[in-house]
Design a protein around this motif. Sequence first.
Motif, short mmCIF file in Angstrom:
data_model
loop_
_atom_site.label_atom_id
_atom_site.label_comp_id
_atom_site.label_asym_id
_atom_site.label_seq_id
_atom_site.Cartn_x
_atom_site.Cartn_y
_atom_site.Cartn_z
N THR A 19 0.94 -1.15 0.10
CA THR A 19 0.02 0.02 0.10
C THR A 19 0.88 1.31 -0.09
O THR A 19 1.67 1.48 0.81
CB THR A 19 -0.86 0.18 1.34
OG1 THR A 19 -1.58 -1.31 1.26
CG2 THR A 19 -1.79 1.22 1.36
N LEU A 20 0.49 2.08 -0.81
CA LEU A 20 1.48 3.20 -1.18
C LEU A 20 0.31 4.56 -1.01
O LEU A 20 -0.82 4.64 -1.43
CB LEU A 20 2.02 3.54 -2.25
CG LEU A 20 3.43 3.56 -2.55
CD1 LEU A 20 4.35 2.36 -1.77
CD2 LEU A 20 3.97 3.81 -3.88
N THR A 21 0.97 5.72 -0.44
CA THR A 21 -0.07 6.93 -0.26
C THR A 21 0.24 7.28 -1.80
O THR A 21 1.22 7.30 -2.22
CB THR A 21 0.39 7.68 0.80
OG1 THR A 21 1.70 8.20 0.64
CG2 THR A 21 0.25 7.29 2.26
N GLU A 22 -0.88 8.15 -2.12
CA GLU A 22 -0.67 8.89 -3.28
C GLU A 22 0.51 9.89 -3.24
O GLU A 22 1.09 10.11 -4.33
CB GLU A 22 -2.04 9.63 -3.66
CG GLU A 22 -3.24 8.52 -3.79
CD GLU A 22 -4.49 9.33 -3.69
OE1 GLU A 22 -5.38 8.66 -4.25
OE2 GLU A 22 -4.65 10.36 -3.14
N PRO A 58 -3.35 9.71 1.71
CA PRO A 58 -2.33 9.80 2.98
C PRO A 58 -3.24 9.62 4.30
O PRO A 58 -3.13 8.78 5.32
CB PRO A 58 -1.61 10.96 2.83
CG PRO A 58 -1.65 11.56 1.49
CD PRO A 58 -2.94 10.83 0.89
N GLN A 59 -4.47 10.14 4.19
CA GLN A 59 -5.46 10.09 5.44
C GLN A 59 -5.90 8.59 5.70
O GLN A 59 -6.40 8.41 6.86
CB GLN A 59 -6.75 11.27 5.20
CG GLN A 59 -6.12 12.79 5.16
CD GLN A 59 -5.82 12.72 3.65
OE1 GLN A 59 -5.52 12.21 2.78
NE2 GLN A 59 -5.80 14.49 3.33
N ASP A 60 -6.09 7.91 4.68
CA ASP A 60 -6.76 6.66 4.72
C ASP A 60 -5.58 5.45 4.73
O ASP A 60 -6.05 4.25 4.94
CB ASP A 60 -7.57 6.25 3.44
CG ASP A 60 -8.59 7.37 3.33
OD1 ASP A 60 -8.94 7.76 4.42
OD2 ASP A 60 -8.92 7.61 2.34
N VAL A 61 -4.26 5.70 4.76
CA VAL A 61 -3.42 4.68 5.12
C VAL A 61 -3.50 4.17 6.44
O VAL A 61 -3.61 4.80 7.47
CB VAL A 61 -1.87 5.19 4.83
CG1 VAL A 61 -1.31 6.31 5.60
CG2 VAL A 61 -0.99 3.78 4.54
N GLN A 139 4.94 6.98 12.08
CA GLN A 139 4.55 7.03 10.56
C GLN A 139 3.92 8.30 10.54
O GLN A 139 3.23 8.87 11.44
CB GLN A 139 3.35 6.02 10.22
CG GLN A 139 2.79 6.14 8.78
CD GLN A 139 1.47 5.44 8.66
OE1 GLN A 139 0.53 6.19 9.02
NE2 GLN A 139 1.23 4.35 8.09
N PRO A 140 4.40 9.36 9.70
CA PRO A 140 4.03 10.75 9.62
C PRO A 140 2.51 10.89 9.46
O PRO A 140 2.00 11.72 10.13
CB PRO A 140 4.60 11.34 8.37
CG PRO A 140 6.05 10.36 8.06
CD PRO A 140 5.35 8.86 8.88
N GLU A 141 1.95 10.10 8.63
CA GLU A 141 0.53 10.18 8.50
C GLU A 141 -0.45 10.01 9.68
O GLU A 141 -1.46 10.62 9.86
CB GLU A 141 -0.02 9.13 7.49
CG GLU A 141 0.62 9.43 6.00
CD GLU A 141 2.05 8.87 5.64
OE1 GLU A 141 2.42 9.27 4.76
OE2 GLU A 141 2.53 8.31 6.72
N VAL A 142 -0.06 9.18 10.52
CA VAL A 142 -0.95 8.99 11.90
C VAL A 142 -0.76 10.20 12.67
O VAL A 142 -1.99 10.58 13.58
CB VAL A 142 -0.12 7.72 12.58
CG1 VAL A 142 -0.71 7.90 14.13
CG2 VAL A 142 -0.33 6.52 11.88
N ASN A 143 0.40 11.10 12.46
CA ASN A 143 0.45 12.37 13.11
C ASN A 143 -0.19 13.51 12.37
O ASN A 143 0.07 14.62 12.62
CB ASN A 143 1.80 12.67 13.69
CG ASN A 143 2.24 11.40 14.70
OD1 ASN A 143 1.44 11.40 15.58
ND2 ASN A 143 3.45 11.00 14.28
N GLY A 144 -0.82 13.37 11.15
CA GLY A 144 -1.34 14.25 10.48
C GLY A 144 -0.42 14.98 9.41
O GLY A 144 -0.85 15.78 8.86
N ASP A 145 0.77 14.52 9.29
CA ASP A 145 1.65 14.98 8.32
C ASP A 145 1.54 14.20 7.08
O ASP A 145 2.03 13.23 7.18
CB ASP A 145 3.30 14.93 8.97
CG ASP A 145 4.23 15.64 8.11
OD1 ASP A 145 3.87 16.07 6.97
OD2 ASP A 145 5.40 15.34 8.56
N PHE A 146 1.05 14.87 6.00
CA PHE A 146 0.56 14.16 5.03
C PHE A 146 1.84 14.49 3.85
O PHE A 146 1.36 14.07 2.59
CB PHE A 146 -0.73 14.55 4.54
CG PHE A 146 -1.59 14.10 5.39
CD1 PHE A 146 -1.76 12.58 5.93
CD2 PHE A 146 -2.43 15.03 6.06
CE1 PHE A 146 -2.78 12.34 6.89
CE2 PHE A 146 -3.27 14.78 7.02
CZ PHE A 146 -3.64 13.34 7.43
#
Length: 148
Positions: A19-22, A58-61, A139-146
């Motif tokens: 799985t990759l973020t866009e 990124p918000q859905d990873v 994981q950056p995305e967990v912390n809202g860093d997209f």
Amino acid sequence: MLAPSSPPSEPAAPPVARTLTEMDHVRIFNLLRRESAAGASSYSAIVNVIDTATLVRPQDVSPDVVTMESRFLVANPNGPDRSELTLCWPADADPAAGKLSILSPVGASMLGLKVGDVARWSTPDGERGAATILEVVFQPEVNGDFVA
């Protein structure tokens, strides 16, 4: 850090779903385009990853997926060795400090895997290795860093 873990005679493992973020996909694609324009050599491992991965916002990873700038724990499947690694951009790479470039075979093998998956790679000189993803520590995305 991570030692070779499997003899060359072992059969190849089946591909693992990734799985990759866009955002990671776009940034890696652009990095590869710049590297290619600069005459850099082929990066087939990461090209295969970005061509075959499932893309998500990124918000859905899922928080257990290794994304760019993630810190994660891995274990050598054939021993007790554990390492904390960070998947980073080439300019930030420092293998001795556990910072793996996304363009390295080992770094490319980790991207998009989730906890419990086994990363497998081959170095340019044919040495093969493997590591199990034990935990995503950050994981950056967990912390809202997209945009990490």
